[in-house]
Motif scaffolding. Sequence first.
Motif, PDB file in Angstrom:
ATOM      1  N   THR A  80       0.821  -1.052  -0.040  1.00 46.75           N
ATOM      2  CA  THR A  80       0.397   0.069  -0.115  1.00 46.75           C
ATOM      3  C   THR A  80       0.637   1.213   0.112  1.00 46.75           C
ATOM      4  O   THR A  80       1.584   1.534   0.466  1.00 46.75           O
ATOM      5  CB  THR A  80      -0.785  -0.174   1.141  1.00 46.75           C
ATOM      6  N   LEU A  81       0.510   2.011  -0.909  1.00 48.72           N
ATOM      7  CA  LEU A  81       1.269   3.391  -1.176  1.00 48.72           C
ATOM      8  C   LEU A  81       0.337   4.523   0.206  1.00 48.72           C
ATOM      9  O   LEU A  81       1.364   5.742   0.009  1.00 48.72           O
ATOM     10  CB  LEU A  81       1.602   3.803  -2.354  1.00 48.72           C
ATOM     11  N   SER A  82      -1.023   4.680  -0.737  1.00 51.09           N
ATOM     12  CA  SER A  82      -1.668   5.405   0.163  1.00 51.09           C
ATOM     13  C   SER A  82      -3.453   4.588   0.727  1.00 51.09           C
ATOM     14  O   SER A  82      -3.029   3.502   0.383  1.00 51.09           O
ATOM     15  CB  SER A  82      -2.008   6.817  -0.199  1.00 51.09           C
ATOM     16  N   ASP A  85      -3.881   3.286  -3.369  1.00 55.95           N
ATOM     17  CA  ASP A  85      -3.328   3.219  -4.561  1.00 55.95           C
ATOM     18  C   ASP A  85      -2.177   2.153  -4.205  1.00 55.95           C
ATOM     19  O   ASP A  85      -1.705   1.771  -3.013  1.00 55.95           O
ATOM     20  CB  ASP A  85      -1.541   4.584  -5.002  1.00 55.95           C
ATOM     21  N   PHE A  86      -1.920   1.346  -5.498  1.00 53.89           N
ATOM     22  CA  PHE A  86      -1.074   0.023  -4.704  1.00 53.89           C
ATOM     23  C   PHE A  86       0.037  -0.359  -6.026  1.00 53.89           C
ATOM     24  O   PHE A  86      -0.382   0.489  -6.815  1.00 53.89           O
ATOM     25  CB  PHE A  86      -1.961  -0.911  -5.223  1.00 53.89           C
ATOM     26  N   ILE A  87       1.404  -0.850  -5.079  1.00 54.72           N
ATOM     27  CA  ILE A  87       2.121  -0.787  -6.485  1.00 54.72           C
ATOM     28  C   ILE A  87       2.150  -2.393  -7.234  1.00 54.72           C
ATOM     29  O   ILE A  87       2.465  -2.786  -5.495  1.00 54.72           O
ATOM     30  CB  ILE A  87       3.979  -0.535  -5.896  1.00 54.72           C
ATOM     31  N   VAL A  88       2.275  -2.771  -7.923  1.00 54.52           N
ATOM     32  CA  VAL A  88       2.606  -4.497  -7.891  1.00 54.52           C
ATOM     33  C   VAL A  88       3.638  -4.763  -9.146  1.00 54.52           C
ATOM     34  O   VAL A  88       3.529  -4.081 -10.240  1.00 54.52           O
ATOM     35  CB  VAL A  88       0.467  -4.660  -8.296  1.00 54.52           C
ATOM     36  N   PRO A  89       4.873  -6.034  -8.359  1.00 56.56           N
ATOM     37  CA  PRO A  89       5.842  -5.858  -9.523  1.00 56.56           C
ATOM     38  C   PRO A  89       5.140  -6.780 -10.426  1.00 56.56           C
ATOM     39  O   PRO A  89       4.108  -8.000  -9.591  1.00 56.56           O
ATOM     40  CB  PRO A  89       6.707  -6.673  -8.539  1.00 56.56           C
ATOM     41  N   CYS A 108     -12.552  -3.500 -13.385  1.00 56.46           N
ATOM     42  CA  CYS A 108     -11.688  -1.919 -13.795  1.00 56.46           C
ATOM     43  C   CYS A 108     -13.142  -0.622 -13.864  1.00 56.46           C
ATOM     44  O   CYS A 108     -13.610  -0.996 -14.497  1.00 56.46           O
ATOM     45  CB  CYS A 108     -11.200  -1.702 -15.089  1.00 56.46           C
ATOM     46  N   LYS A 109     -13.098   0.048 -12.956  1.00 60.39           N
ATOM     47  CA  LYS A 109     -14.070   1.353 -12.499  1.00 60.39           C
ATOM     48  C   LYS A 109     -13.330   2.369 -12.486  1.00 60.39           C
ATOM     49  O   LYS A 109     -12.924   2.631 -11.080  1.00 60.39           O
ATOM     50  CB  LYS A 109     -15.022   0.809 -11.531  1.00 60.39           C
ATOM     51  N   MET A 110     -13.114   3.323 -13.423  1.00 61.75           N
ATOM     52  CA  MET A 110     -12.327   4.123 -12.930  1.00 61.75           C
ATOM     53  C   MET A 110     -10.482   3.979 -13.131  1.00 61.75           C
ATOM     54  O   MET A 110     -10.334   4.765 -12.135  1.00 61.75           O
ATOM     55  CB  MET A 110     -13.028   5.552 -12.600  1.00 61.75           C
ATOM     56  N   LEU A 111      -9.996   2.677 -13.169  1.00 62.89           N
ATOM     57  CA  LEU A 111      -8.848   2.525 -12.917  1.00 62.89           C
ATOM     58  C   LEU A 111      -7.697   3.033 -13.690  1.00 62.89           C
ATOM     59  O   LEU A 111      -7.524   3.033 -14.446  1.00 62.89           O
ATOM     60  CB  LEU A 111      -8.596   1.058 -12.749  1.00 62.89           C
ATOM     61  N   ASP A 112      -6.685   4.158 -12.973  1.00 64.54           N
ATOM     62  CA  ASP A 112      -6.016   4.071 -12.704  1.00 64.54           C
ATOM     63  C   ASP A 112      -4.563   3.315 -13.560  1.00 64.54           C
ATOM     64  O   ASP A 112      -4.420   3.526 -12.080  1.00 64.54           O
ATOM     65  CB  ASP A 112      -5.483   6.172 -12.422  1.00 64.54           C
ATOM     66  N   LEU A 186      -1.719   1.200  -9.045  1.00 66.27           N
ATOM     67  CA  LEU A 186      -2.963   0.975  -9.377  1.00 66.27           C
ATOM     68  C   LEU A 186      -3.303   2.017  -8.409  1.00 66.27           C
ATOM     69  O   LEU A 186      -3.536   1.839  -7.745  1.00 66.27           O
ATOM     70  CB  LEU A 186      -3.544  -0.126  -9.505  1.00 66.27           C
ATOM     71  N   ASN A 187      -4.780   2.879  -8.785  1.00 72.08           N
ATOM     72  CA  ASN A 187      -5.463   3.609  -8.511  1.00 72.08           C
ATOM     73  C   ASN A 187      -7.421   4.032  -9.088  1.00 72.08           C
ATOM     74  O   ASN A 187      -7.353   4.222  -9.820  1.00 72.08           O
ATOM     75  CB  ASN A 187      -4.677   5.139  -8.574  1.00 72.08           C
ATOM     76  N   GLY A 188      -7.765   2.979  -8.126  1.00 71.08           N
ATOM     77  CA  GLY A 188      -9.422   2.750  -8.673  1.00 71.08           C
ATOM     78  C   GLY A 188      -9.786   1.694  -8.227  1.00 71.08           C
ATOM     79  O   GLY A 188      -9.087   1.103  -7.194  1.00 71.08           O
TER      80      GLY A 188
END
Length: 233
Positions: A80-82, A85-89, A108-112, A186-188
């Motif tokens: 978890t970044l916030s 937000d997620f960072i996934v290798p 996906c729903k408004m997924l950045d 990933l954000n959304g």
Amino acid sequence: MSNEHTTITESLAKVATRANELCNTVDAQINNIKNTLKAEQDALQAKKTQFDAQAASSISQYQGKMDDFIESGDNRYQKTLSKSDFIVPVDLKHLDDTKFYPVALHHCKMLDLRIERYVHDDITSGGILDYFVQLQNWSNGGDFTFAKQFHHFYSHRAFVGKIAAASTPYTSSVWLRGGWSYKFYLNGQYSKGPVIIESETQVVERIASTDYFLAPITEVQPHVAANNFILGV
């Protein structure tokens, strides 16, 4: 003589009676022991049955977790970044670098989605990637489905081969070059993924009795934003 004989006879009768009583007592004790052993065996069998059921349940739960772990292996690296937000290798190093492989995200729903590579990831001067797209496909055609590309930059080689807002009824996918690793920011909203699809026989999604598949490709598709693309510039 007769009295003496009677006395001996009576004595023998008493001995026989006592012997029978002792035999009956022994038989009763043996039956008690048998009943006690039977009760203990029944109790032990009941405990064994209970243990077997608990063990089977635990194994089933563990296997389910392992199946999910294997199927969605990249999820175990999520950090978890916030709040959103997620960072996934996403590791494609074991795959053919002449092909682009689908990486699917479900509902996906408004997924950045921002896909990033540092220039020295994997090897020295392997190549940069900074690709940003917004995805929506969460209702099997009941929503406004889109894949909106915001920017795209790479060096040395193209890493993004294709983008599909509705790759299957409920998934959106990006085709990435095999042989390299990536980071997904990933954000959304989304329900599952990223899931790497390594072959055209791997089931991407199952709806009722219908299986959906995606295949690797070998050429960059024309709809992918060109290198150095920035939306609105």
